[in-house]
Design an enzyme around this catalytic site. Structure first.
Site, PDB file in Angstrom:
ATOM      1  N   CYS A  77      -9.347  46.744  50.877  1.00  8.16           N
ATOM      2  CA  CYS A  77     -10.113  45.648  50.279  1.00  8.16           C
ATOM      3  C   CYS A  77     -10.758  45.066  51.013  1.00  8.16           C
ATOM      4  O   CYS A  77     -10.768  43.942  51.474  1.00  8.16           O
ATOM      5  CB  CYS A  77      -9.789  45.236  48.795  1.00  8.16           C
ATOM      6  SG  CYS A  77      -8.324  45.227  48.619  1.00  8.16           S
ATOM      7  N   CYS A 104       6.737   7.822  69.658  1.00 14.27           N
ATOM      8  CA  CYS A 104       8.239   7.780  69.825  1.00 14.27           C
ATOM      9  C   CYS A 104       8.418   6.750  68.770  1.00 14.27           C
ATOM     10  O   CYS A 104       7.558   5.699  68.909  1.00 14.27           O
ATOM     11  CB  CYS A 104       8.940   7.796  70.750  1.00 14.27           C
ATOM     12  SG  CYS A 104      10.763   7.506  70.874  1.00 14.27           S
ATOM     13  N   CYS A 133      10.418   3.447  71.647  1.00 15.76           N
ATOM     14  CA  CYS A 133      10.461   3.066  72.949  1.00 15.76           C
ATOM     15  C   CYS A 133       8.224   3.005  72.600  1.00 15.76           C
ATOM     16  O   CYS A 133       7.057   2.539  73.321  1.00 15.76           O
ATOM     17  CB  CYS A 133      10.200   3.951  73.391  1.00 15.76           C
ATOM     18  SG  CYS A 133       8.898   5.459  74.111  1.00 15.76           S
ATOM     19  N   HIS A 177      -6.377  42.191  44.841  1.00 14.49           N
ATOM     20  CA  HIS A 177      -8.198  42.913  45.756  1.00 14.49           C
ATOM     21  C   HIS A 177      -8.368  42.300  46.106  1.00 14.49           C
ATOM     22  O   HIS A 177      -8.489  40.897  46.009  1.00 14.49           O
ATOM     23  CB  HIS A 177      -8.295  44.093  44.088  1.00 14.49           C
ATOM     24  CG  HIS A 177      -9.322  44.480  44.376  1.00 14.49           C
ATOM     25  ND1 HIS A 177      -9.833  44.463  45.757  1.00 14.49           N
ATOM     26  CD2 HIS A 177     -11.209  44.174  44.642  1.00 14.49           C
ATOM     27  CE1 HIS A 177     -10.953  45.977  45.489  1.00 14.49           C
ATOM     28  NE2 HIS A 177     -11.939  45.567  44.930  1.00 14.49           N
TER      29      HIS A 177
END
Length: 371
Positions: free
Chosen positions: A68, A219, A222, A351
């Protein structure tokens, strides 16, 4: 079905029509984007079809023993207009002849095309056996050998990859140059990375299903920001949680694109500090594909067992506007739903069925194909 654990596709028809089903649970390269997009934990697609009074395409697929998952995806793909017409008009053979694929290595594309043609040219509504196609997909991906239950999204990825490889227009892959893109703007960098990708991977399948994701890492020490652009065939998005118990698809996408903190063992190395630093990370969509596959991550792992989230996810059937998830210079995208691949059951079993809009039935109707 109280929840979605499937992928569904969203398409932009030239004449938007309402999705054929009234059930609440079923609810690239051009400036004006998109014919389609996909969403869910398994797969589904929406169709943009021309009106046709004949009942073409209203054909089921026989279950060959827990297939299925396969049948659901095949029905969704066969109702994807560009891919369907690619097969019906035998355009795939032009790409096969121009690629490096031999007759043997092109068997998967041929069987997929034959099956699609059978679904759309059948003179009656009797279910078709996909046994020949199944044999070929099992040769390409042996993990699908046998009668075990499988994941539909995983099957879709294997199938699209296999089809793409056989009709790839690139016969000789160029060497990847050692280029430094740090001096480029994000927009220029994204375009260059996309161009490099197409120099190696270029097919009708890529034209339809592949987009580009932007990942930005900043970052916190910095302030240096690095960006990476990667192609994607689908997006697996987490299911948002609210006390009300109901969330929207955009809630899930906002959770996927929200800024995350990378700290501890996850700290990356900052290119400017030359040391591992606490950073923030965020995703955005740089390039929307014609067909976007969204996979709702409904299964959560715990130390005890895997469980399936039953959170109700609400989404529009027409004009799903995804502009807020695009990169600053990214494309605008609006999508309509044309098909859904549904999973009912739990983490131990279930299913799959497919809901696909068929032009013969007109707007407001859908076909359900059991697996």
């Amino acid at each position: 079905m109280p929840s979605l654990r499937h992928s569904y596709t969203v398409t932009v028809p030239e004449e938007p029509a309402a999705f054929p089903v009234d059930k609440p649970e079923l609810r690239r390269k051009s400036p004006s984007l998109s014919r389609s997009k996909l969403v869910s934990t398994f797969m589904g697609l929406i169709i943009n079809q021309a009106k046709n009074k004949s009942p073409q395409g209203l054909v089921g697929l026989r279950n060959l023993g827990n297939t299925c998952f396969m049948n659901s995806i095949l029905q969704c793909l066969s109702n994807t207009p560009e891919l369907r017409d690619y097969c019906l008009r035998n355009r795939h053979r032009t790409d096969l002849s121009s690629s490096s694929s031999s007759a043997t290595s092109a068997a998967l594309m041929e069987e997929f095309a034959k099956l699609t043609q059978s679904l759309w040219t059948s003179v009656n509504n009797e279910a078709i056996s996909p046994s020949d196609f199944r044999s070929q997909i099992q040769r390409f991906a042996p993990k699908f050998v046998g009668c075990n239950q499988q994941d539909a999204q995983e099957f879709l990825r294997f199938l699209l990859d296999g089809l793409h490889n056989e009709v790839n227009r690139v016969t000789v892959c160029p060497k990847v140059p050692a280029e430094d893109f740090d001096h480029l703007s994000d927009d220029e960098k994204g375009k260059r990375m996309w161009s490099m990708y197409l120099e190696r991977e270029d097919s009708k399948v890529v034209d339809l299903f592949v987009g580009q994701l932007k990942s930005s890492v900043t970052c916190t020490v910095c302030g240096f920001r690095s960006t990476v652009f990667d192609p994607f065939w689908d997006l697996s998005i987490p299911v948002a949680q609210k006390s009300s118990g109901e969330v929207t698809l955009k809630d899930c996408l906002r959770l996927f694109t929200k800024e995350d903190v990378l700290d501890g063992d996850e700290r990356p190395t900052c290119n400017r500090c030359k040391a591992r630093r606490k950073c923030t990370k965020r995703f955005s969509i740089q390039k929307f594909p014609q067909i976007l596959v969204l996979h709702l991550k409904r299964f959560s792992d715990s130390n005890i067992r895997t469980s399936k989230l039953s959170t109700y996810v609400n989404f529009p059937v027409k004009e799903l506007d995804l502009r807020e998830f695009a990169s600053e210079s990214g494309e605008r995208a609006s999508y309509n739903l044309y098909a859904v691949s549904n999973h009912s059951g739990n983490a131990l079993g279930g299913h799959y069925t497919a809901y696909c809009k068929n032009p013969a039935l007109g707007s407001g109707t859908a076909t359900t194909t059991p697996g």
